[in-house]
Design a protein around this motif. Structure first.
Motif, short mmCIF file in Angstrom:
data_model
loop_
_atom_site.label_atom_id
_atom_site.label_comp_id
_atom_site.label_asym_id
_atom_site.label_seq_id
_atom_site.Cartn_x
_atom_site.Cartn_y
_atom_site.Cartn_z
N ARG A 18 8.71 19.90 9.61
CA ARG A 18 7.87 20.21 8.45
C ARG A 18 8.20 19.28 7.28
O ARG A 18 7.30 18.79 6.60
N SER A 19 9.49 19.06 7.05
CA SER A 19 9.89 18.17 5.95
C SER A 19 9.34 16.76 6.16
O SER A 19 8.80 16.15 5.24
N LEU A 24 5.76 12.35 5.07
CA LEU A 24 4.89 11.30 5.60
C LEU A 24 3.49 11.37 5.01
O LEU A 24 2.90 10.34 4.67
N VAL A 25 2.97 12.57 4.85
CA VAL A 25 1.62 12.72 4.27
C VAL A 25 1.62 12.26 2.82
O VAL A 25 0.76 11.47 2.40
N ILE A 26 2.58 12.72 2.05
CA ILE A 26 2.65 12.34 0.64
C ILE A 26 2.86 10.84 0.49
O ILE A 26 2.17 10.18 -0.31
N PHE A 65 10.08 4.49 9.74
CA PHE A 65 11.18 5.04 10.52
C PHE A 65 11.06 6.55 10.72
O PHE A 65 11.44 7.06 11.78
N LEU A 66 10.55 7.28 9.74
CA LEU A 66 10.32 8.71 9.97
C LEU A 66 9.16 8.92 10.94
O LEU A 66 9.15 9.86 11.72
N GLY A 67 8.18 8.03 10.90
CA GLY A 67 7.10 8.07 11.88
C GLY A 67 7.63 7.79 13.29
O GLY A 67 7.18 8.41 14.26
N GLY A 68 8.57 6.88 13.40
CA GLY A 68 9.23 6.63 14.69
C GLY A 68 9.97 7.86 15.18
O GLY A 68 9.96 8.17 16.38
N ALA A 69 10.58 8.59 14.26
CA ALA A 69 11.26 9.83 14.65
C ALA A 69 10.26 10.88 15.12
O ALA A 69 10.52 11.61 16.08
N LEU A 144 18.73 3.81 3.64
CA LEU A 144 18.92 5.22 3.96
C LEU A 144 17.79 5.71 4.88
O LEU A 144 18.02 6.45 5.83
N GLY A 145 16.56 5.27 4.61
CA GLY A 145 15.43 5.64 5.47
C GLY A 145 15.58 5.10 6.88
O GLY A 145 15.26 5.78 7.86
N ILE A 146 16.09 3.88 7.01
CA ILE A 146 16.32 3.29 8.33
C ILE A 146 17.38 4.10 9.08
O ILE A 146 17.19 4.46 10.25
N PHE A 147 18.49 4.39 8.42
CA PHE A 147 19.57 5.15 9.05
C PHE A 147 19.09 6.54 9.48
O PHE A 147 19.31 6.96 10.62
N LEU A 148 18.42 7.27 8.58
CA LEU A 148 17.95 8.61 8.93
C LEU A 148 16.92 8.56 10.06
O LEU A 148 16.91 9.42 10.94
#
Length: 182
Positions: A18-19, A24-26, A65-69, A144-148
């Motif tokens: 959800r987070s 990602l939407v925002i 990267f969050l999209g990859g996750a 930080l985004g890449i690592f997460l």
């Protein structure tokens, strides 16, 4: 998607999903609005938005990267599973897929470690962080985004591996995880 998440991790996975969805939407809407605004400024008013590329690029790193996750969780990332379409046995497909997922998890652990080293190098340089030239934004933000992203990709891949090994080969597993026959 065949993912049997253990009960204690289910709520954590739901919170993470959800987070990420909201973020990602925002972030996608912000980037779309900024590009629209930049076009209006540039072509109607012959003006430019100063250094917008710097912070939009940082947002893009997080989105990528969050999209990859998310792709790792949904098991929807690009694959070359031609071999599976040649195999008729569900058990053999199950073995091949779980070996592949195991390799993905190992690679994810290595990339997460390298991501941590990259992030730690940046954090340990404080207060002399690398910064962008225009707005002087610290490079620790995209790192930080890449690592997460790598950590979450590895976590979701490991969940797929655990779920596949726990449940074993079945018709339900084949319909969700294996590609259709050619």
């Amino acid at each position: 998607m065949h993912l049997n998440i253990p009960r204690p991790l289910g709520s954590l996975v739901n919170i993470l999903l959800r987070s990420k969805e909201y973020l990602l939407v925002i972030a996608s809407l912000v980037m779309a609005f900024v590009f629209f605004f930049v076009v209006i400024l540039r072509y109607w008013f012959q003006a430019d938005l100063f250094a917008y590329e710097e912070w939009v690029l940082m947002i893009a790193f997080w989105v990528y990267f969050l999209g990859g996750a998310m792709g790792s969780y949904e098991n929807s990332h690009v694959k070359a599973d031609f071999l599976l379409s040649l195999i008729d046995s569900v058990r053999t497909k199950w073995i091949v897929v779980n070996c592949t997922i195991f390799l993905e998890a190992i690679i994810g652990i290595v990339l997460s470690y390298w991501g941590w080293l990259m992030l730690w190098e940046e954090i340990s340089a404080y207060p002399d962080w690398q910064r962008t030239t225009g707005l002087e934004l610290p490079f620790v933000i995209p790192k930080l985004g890449i690592f997460l992203g790598f950590v979450l990709m590895t976590f979701y891949t490991s969940l797929h591996l655990w779920s596949g090994l726990r449940d074993g080969p079945s018709e339900e597993w084949e319909s969700d995880e294996a590609p259709p026959h050619i």
